[in-house]
Motif scaffolding. Structure first.
Motif, PDB file in Angstrom:
ATOM      1  N   GLU A 134       0.824  -1.206   0.000  1.00 42.45           N
ATOM      2  CA  GLU A 134       0.000   0.000   0.000  1.00 42.45           C
ATOM      3  C   GLU A 134       0.857   1.254   0.000  1.00 42.45           C
ATOM      4  N   ALA A 135       1.908   1.263   0.821  1.00 44.62           N
ATOM      5  CA  ALA A 135       2.776   2.437   0.900  1.00 44.62           C
ATOM      6  C   ALA A 135       3.464   2.701  -0.435  1.00 44.62           C
ATOM      7  N   LEU A 136       3.937   1.651  -1.089  1.00 39.34           N
ATOM      8  CA  LEU A 136       4.634   1.837  -2.367  1.00 39.34           C
ATOM      9  C   LEU A 136       3.664   2.181  -3.498  1.00 39.34           C
ATOM     10  N   VAL A 137       2.469   1.622  -3.470  1.00 32.09           N
ATOM     11  CA  VAL A 137       1.477   1.952  -4.499  1.00 32.09           C
ATOM     12  C   VAL A 137       1.152   3.442  -4.456  1.00 32.09           C
ATOM     13  N   HIS A 138       1.044   3.995  -3.266  1.00 26.28           N
ATOM     14  CA  HIS A 138       0.620   5.389  -3.128  1.00 26.28           C
ATOM     15  C   HIS A 138       1.771   6.382  -3.111  1.00 26.28           C
ATOM     16  N   HIS A 139       2.965   5.955  -2.733  1.00 28.06           N
ATOM     17  CA  HIS A 139       4.050   6.915  -2.533  1.00 28.06           C
ATOM     18  C   HIS A 139       5.363   6.550  -3.216  1.00 28.06           C
ATOM     19  N   ASP A 273      27.360   0.729   5.750  1.00 28.00           N
ATOM     20  CA  ASP A 273      27.172   0.252   4.383  1.00 28.00           C
ATOM     21  C   ASP A 273      25.718  -0.165   4.142  1.00 28.00           C
ATOM     22  N   CYS A 274      24.793   0.498   4.815  1.00 29.84           N
ATOM     23  CA  CYS A 274      23.367   0.216   4.615  1.00 29.84           C
ATOM     24  C   CYS A 274      22.797   1.292   3.700  1.00 29.84           C
ATOM     25  N   ILE A 275      22.295   0.889   2.539  1.00 30.89           N
ATOM     26  CA  ILE A 275      21.840   1.830   1.522  1.00 30.89           C
ATOM     27  C   ILE A 275      20.322   1.767   1.389  1.00 30.89           C
ATOM     28  N   GLY A 276      19.703   2.935   1.395  1.00 25.18           N
ATOM     29  CA  GLY A 276      18.259   3.022   1.241  1.00 25.18           C
ATOM     30  C   GLY A 276      17.870   4.020   0.181  1.00 25.18           C
ATOM     31  N   GLU A 277      16.608   3.933  -0.239  1.00 30.14           N
ATOM     32  CA  GLU A 277      16.052   4.882  -1.204  1.00 30.14           C
ATOM     33  C   GLU A 277      14.913   5.648  -0.546  1.00 30.14           C
ATOM     34  N   LEU A 278      14.842   6.929  -0.825  1.00 34.71           N
ATOM     35  CA  LEU A 278      13.773   7.759  -0.292  1.00 34.71           C
ATOM     36  C   LEU A 278      12.449   7.382  -0.954  1.00 34.71           C
ATOM     37  N   ILE A 279      11.411   7.202  -0.127  1.00 36.46           N
ATOM     38  CA  ILE A 279      10.055   6.977  -0.635  1.00 36.46           C
ATOM     39  C   ILE A 279       9.283   8.275  -0.476  1.00 36.46           C
ATOM     40  N   GLU A 282      11.391  14.167   0.714  1.00 38.00           N
ATOM     41  CA  GLU A 282      12.081  14.291   1.994  1.00 38.00           C
ATOM     42  C   GLU A 282      11.151  14.989   2.989  1.00 38.00           C
ATOM     43  N   HIS A 283      11.156  14.504   4.218  1.00 37.02           N
ATOM     44  CA  HIS A 283      10.302  14.992   5.305  1.00 37.02           C
ATOM     45  C   HIS A 283       8.831  14.636   5.097  1.00 37.02           C
ATOM     46  N   GLY A 284       8.550  13.769   4.131  1.00 38.30           N
ATOM     47  CA  GLY A 284       7.168  13.328   3.907  1.00 38.30           C
ATOM     48  C   GLY A 284       6.920  11.937   4.448  1.00 38.30           C
ATOM     49  N   GLY A 285       7.753  11.503   5.384  1.00 40.79           N
ATOM     50  CA  GLY A 285       7.689  10.125   5.847  1.00 40.79           C
ATOM     51  C   GLY A 285       6.424   9.754   6.582  1.00 40.79           C
ATOM     52  N   MET A 286       5.918  10.670   7.408  1.00 40.51           N
ATOM     53  CA  MET A 286       4.744  10.309   8.187  1.00 40.51           C
ATOM     54  C   MET A 286       3.512  10.128   7.303  1.00 40.51           C
ATOM     55  N   ARG A 287       3.395  10.948   6.285  1.00 42.17           N
ATOM     56  CA  ARG A 287       2.252  10.798   5.374  1.00 42.17           C
ATOM     57  C   ARG A 287       2.305   9.432   4.692  1.00 42.17           C
ATOM     58  N   MET A 289       4.021   6.779   5.753  1.00 39.64           N
ATOM     59  CA  MET A 289       3.926   5.707   6.726  1.00 39.64           C
ATOM     60  C   MET A 289       2.502   5.530   7.232  1.00 39.64           C
ATOM     61  N   PHE A 290       1.742   6.618   7.321  1.00 40.69           N
ATOM     62  CA  PHE A 290       0.366   6.478   7.776  1.00 40.69           C
ATOM     63  C   PHE A 290      -0.473   5.662   6.800  1.00 40.69           C
ATOM     64  N   THR A 291      -0.122   5.700   5.513  1.00 36.27           N
ATOM     65  CA  THR A 291      -0.808   4.828   4.558  1.00 36.27           C
ATOM     66  C   THR A 291      -0.640   3.383   4.976  1.00 36.27           C
ATOM     67  N   MET A 292       0.587   3.035   5.356  1.00 38.07           N
ATOM     68  CA  MET A 292       0.880   1.675   5.793  1.00 38.07           C
ATOM     69  C   MET A 292       0.293   1.393   7.172  1.00 38.07           C
ATOM     70  N   MET A 293       0.378   2.371   8.071  1.00 39.85           N
ATOM     71  CA  MET A 293      -0.103   2.168   9.430  1.00 39.85           C
ATOM     72  C   MET A 293      -1.614   1.992   9.475  1.00 39.85           C
ATOM     73  N   ASN A 294      -2.338   2.802   8.710  1.00 43.36           N
ATOM     74  CA  ASN A 294      -3.791   2.679   8.727  1.00 43.36           C
ATOM     75  C   ASN A 294      -4.240   1.332   8.181  1.00 43.36           C
ATOM     76  N   ASN A 295      -3.552   0.872   7.135  1.00 39.12           N
ATOM     77  CA  ASN A 295      -3.805  -0.465   6.614  1.00 39.12           C
ATOM     78  C   ASN A 295      -3.518  -1.502   7.693  1.00 39.12           C
ATOM     79  N   ALA A 296      -2.371  -1.342   8.371  1.00 42.70           N
ATOM     80  CA  ALA A 296      -1.988  -2.297   9.407  1.00 42.70           C
ATOM     81  C   ALA A 296      -2.980  -2.278  10.563  1.00 42.70           C
ATOM     82  N   ARG A 297      -3.516  -1.111  10.900  1.00 46.03           N
ATOM     83  CA  ARG A 297      -4.461  -1.040  12.011  1.00 46.03           C
ATOM     84  C   ARG A 297      -5.743  -1.803  11.707  1.00 46.03           C
ATOM     85  N   LEU A 298      -6.215  -1.721  10.475  1.00 51.22           N
ATOM     86  CA  LEU A 298      -7.373  -2.527  10.100  1.00 51.22           C
ATOM     87  C   LEU A 298      -7.046  -4.014  10.213  1.00 51.22           C
ATOM     88  N   ASN A 299      -5.858  -4.386   9.789  1.00 53.35           N
ATOM     89  CA  ASN A 299      -5.496  -5.797   9.807  1.00 53.35           C
ATOM     90  C   ASN A 299      -5.198  -6.307  11.211  1.00 53.35           C
TER      91      ASN A 299
END
Length: 570
Positions: A134-139, A273-279, A282-287, A289-299
């Protein structure tokens, strides 16, 4: 205990509460015809009870094991997970363009219920992957979606959510994990995350971690948080997992329950040596993550349904088999099944009614996801209101039902051999993670009552008020409306002091409304008689209990602060 899945009940709720046939009238969900829905439910039920159910016991007694090479799952789990992948069960609700079947989210919810009823701890793995999708589909960017979503959709790769850290706990804004730009568009990730469900295992070839971290000079609090995609193994030029990405599982927790779900402490970037990509930005993480969290809360609310269903089936089966004492007042003094004794019958009816109510609430919330995807703006607001109810009330009910299940078994429920105790242990975490139920109640009164200038709450209450018929239910709805309006203007302490009883009242009102609809739709066959009886029990016995919470939901916070809590130890 019978392991037969509750496919008839699920199908009934999908039709009467989720109105899945209406969804199938839209092009997006045109494939959700009756025969497809039936095939999905029957197939998922058979798979869950035949493949995942039999390894539930070893998942509890042996559990996931930490080693220097990572987490090793109990015997049979890797093959059972591969059977899940090969069966395409993870693709149900994923959009077609990302490798899924494009069926409704609420049908995917039904599949997860069947899996989790058979093996709650194991089902956490695909549940978390659904949230990552869900998080990747939307963001996510187009490249991220192309590389990761097809693998996550099938379950070939699994997903996690990394928020919690040792010190901040639920205060996400205080997290300390860091991300530094590497000059090529990627980021160097460094920090420690705790309580990461399925943060490591040996069932899939890669794990995709979604990690919250701070970038240099980020604003304080949640405004300065960004979200990063951090795979366990970096991908090669062909998009295949290759070299390790400096993500280490430090330990796993020794828990009360859910032993088949490894809860990990993860360390990112021990060797820089841990490499990540911004989803997203920048500074939009909570928006994001809430996509994922709200989905997780239903589940997580759905976990309450899973445990409730499993506990109810186990208790009913035991009560039908256990013979003890004659029924009081009976002329024949022959010992009867305990299911025939009034108090045991009361417990079984309560378990069944509460499980059905929790299912209706979660499915009603889940279908709002589908309606919102079709462009229904009111559905999005309704989902916002329902999410804290579904998460908190359904998990409270899962705990209550599992506890009653132990009681029905008597002394045999308190020993591990019957499995009733496992369900009680497994249930206890659900009101805690993905935002404690107290946080859900605070969210309801602090944010959701005022959503869209109060119109979202008013719309829900209007729907309840205009169609409810039972006298106790209409009285409860009146109290919810009255207290909700007063809480909107109350000070913070009074509002929060009332939040939990108010959440319970509103949840029971919605559940009662949904149970009444099911009562009206039920026929006179065996299934319909059960539905009518459990719905009537809910309306006559459970709804009035919630009316009694009006006093607590109306009380000011003064009583809570009448003494220093240290005096409670005197």
């Amino acid at each position: 205990m019978t392991s037969s899945p509750a496919t008839a009940e699920i199908r009934f709720v999908l039709v009467t509460i989720a109105h899945i046939r209406d969804l199938a009238q839209h092009d997006r969900f045109a494939d959700a015809s009756d025969d497809v829905v039936d095939a999905v439910l029957e197939g998922a039920g058979e798979f869950a009870s035949g493949v995942w159910g039999p390894i539930n016991g070893i998942g509890d007694t042996v559990g996931a094991q930490w080693t220097d090479d990572g987490v090793v799952m109990p015997d049979g789990y890797a093959s059972a997970y591969q059977a899940y992948v090969e069966g395409g069960w993870g693709t149900i609700g994923v959009p077609v363009e990302h490798g899924g079947q494009g069926l409704p989210f609420v049908l995917q919810t039904a599949v997860l219920e069947l899996l989790g009823t058979a093996n709650t701890g194991f089902a956490l793995c695909p549940t978390l992957t659904v949230g990552a999708i869900e998080a990747l589909v939307h963001h996510g960017s187009a490249d991220q979606q192309a590389l990761y979503l097809p693998q996550l959709a099938t379950g070939a790769w699994t997903g996690t959510m990394n928020l919690t850290e040792p010190q901040p706990g639920s205060d996400v804004g205080a997290l300390r994990a860091q991300a530094f730009p590497r000059g090529d568009g990627t980021w160097s990730i460094k920090g420690t995350k705790i309580y990461i469900s399925f943060g490591d295992h040996d069932m899939a070839e890669n794990i995709v971690h979604l990690v919250l971290a701070r970038t240099p000079n980020a604003p304080p609090g949640t405004r300065g948080i960004s979200l990063f995609l951090v795979p366990k193994f970096r991908l090669d030029a062909a998009g295949k997992p290759a070299e390790p990405n400096d993500v280490k599982v430090v330990s796993i927790e020794h828990k009360l329950g859910l032993h088949a779900s490894p809860t990990c402490v993860l360390s990112f970037g021990d060797h820089d040596d841990c490499i990540g990509e911004l989803i997203g930005p920048e500074h939009g993480g909570m928006r994001a993550m809430f996509t994922m969290m709200n989905n997780a809360r239903l589940n997580v609310g759905l976990q309450g349904v899973q445990i409730g269903e499993a506990a109810t089936r186990k208790a009913v089966s035991y009560a039908l088999e256990r013979v003890q004492s004659a029924r009081a007042g009976a002329a024949d003094r022959t010992p009867a099944r305990i299911a025939d004794h009034p108090d045991v019958r009361r417990m079984l009816m309560r378990m069944s009614a509460q499980t059905q109510a929790a299912r209706a609430l979660v499915y009603y919330a889940a279908v709002q996801v589908d309606l919102a995807a079709l462009g229904d703006e009111e559905a999005q607001d309704r989902l916002e209101i329902l999410t804290p109810l579904a998460k908190a009330h359904a998990t409270d009910l899962g705990n209550e039902i599992a506890s009653i299940g132990v009681q029905v078994h008597g002394g045999m429920g308190y020993v591990e051999e019957t499995g009733a105790a496992q369900l009680f242990r497994d249930a206890r975490i659900t009101p805690i993670y993905e935002g404690t139920n107290g946080i859900q109640a605070a969210d309801l009164v602090g944010r959701k009552l005022g959503l869209s200038n109060g119109k979202a709450f008013e719309a829900l209450l209007t729907d309840l008020r205009t169609t409810a018929k039972a006298a106790p239910l209409t009285e409860l709805i009146y109290h919810c409306e009255d207290i909700g309006r007063r809480l909107t203007g109350a000070n913070a302490d009074d509002r929060l002091a009332a939040s939990y009883p108010f959440l319970t009242m509103l949840s029971v009102a919605v559940c009662g409304w949904l149970m009444e609809q099911q009562h009206s739709a039920a026929t006179d066959d065996d299934f319909g008689q059960v539905k009518k009886a459990t719905a009537a029990f809910y309306l006559d016995q459970i709804v009035p209990e919630a009316i009694g919470l009006a006093a607590a939901a109306s009380a000011p916070a003064d009583q809570l602060y009448a003494i220093d809590p240290a005096l409670l130890l005197a």
